[in-house]
Design an enzyme around this catalytic site. Sequence first.
Site: not given
Ligand code: PDD
Length: 283
Positions: A32, A51, A99, A146, A179, A204
């Site tokens: 996503y 990405r 499945r 992601k 993170e 990420l």
């Molecule tokens: N999440 N690290 C993780 C684990 C994340 O889920 C996210 C973003 C980020 C920041 O990435 P970016 O700057 O590209 O949004 C770092 C999104 C916003 C979410 O899951 O809603």
Amino acid sequence: MRSAYVNGLYLPHGQAAVHIEDRGFQFADAVYEVIAVQHGHLIDREGHFDRLERSLSELDIPMPMTRRALNVVAAELLRRNSIRFGSLYIQVSRGTAPRDFPFPKDIQPTLVMTAKRLKPFDFTRQAVGVNVITIPDIRWKRCDIKSVGLLAGAMGKTRAQAAGAFEAWQVDDAGMITEGAASNAWIVTADGVLVTRHTDAFILAGITRQTILKLVADEGLGFEERAFSVAEAKGAREAFTSSSTAFIRPVVRIDGDAVGDGRPGPLCLKILELYGRYMEPRA
Ligand code: PDD
């Protein structure tokens, strides 16, 4: 009426659905993106699409449509929902199949897009400091993808919420912060150096992170991309967290301990200002 896009159709949000054997539902076999919308524009659209393409290719899922077509759907969804400020959510799963663990061949990916209205970026609101807690990083070793396998993040955010904190910063077995549950982590060290963790399979590569590094470099400010420990973060002058939904938030407490003087720091506020300006429409 709020509408969502599912596999070629714009549907009322409440009726939008995928099959019970969608692999995203059964195996988290899906990826996503969340893209901020400001003044009707998708912020860092190409970075998010890059990405998305990378996450899909790491999992051998084909792009569900061309970038151009994704753009058309995104614009149409924002139009139908009358959204100028908010966020766009894109999810692509491998598709629907009986499945079975191995990746099935020749199935159509499932593409879902939703859009949500949010308040416009507001420097004053963003500049309010938040608390974070630290928790063990219990995730898998491909956090660079992601994927919608977000249970560890959901558990972390729930713990943060229960502790009255905005975010949970995850800590690896060596005591280093990887993170946030849904954001990237930053500090300004006791010596005044801006630091965020280097990218590898354990975090990420945030698009907001990437943009901040570019803005900082354009200003001629230095930075280091390296891991930092919980102890270094707690002894830092400043800290902050970045994501496409929260943008930049100053972190003023880590596990209850004040960062610096316990107030948002000057470098963080400067970066927040640069970021706010970056999101303004350009002529
Ligand atoms: N999440 N690290 C993780 C684990 C994340 O889920 C996210 C973003 C980020 C920041 O990435 P970016 O700057 O590209 O949004 C770092 C999104 C916003 C979410 O899951 O809603």
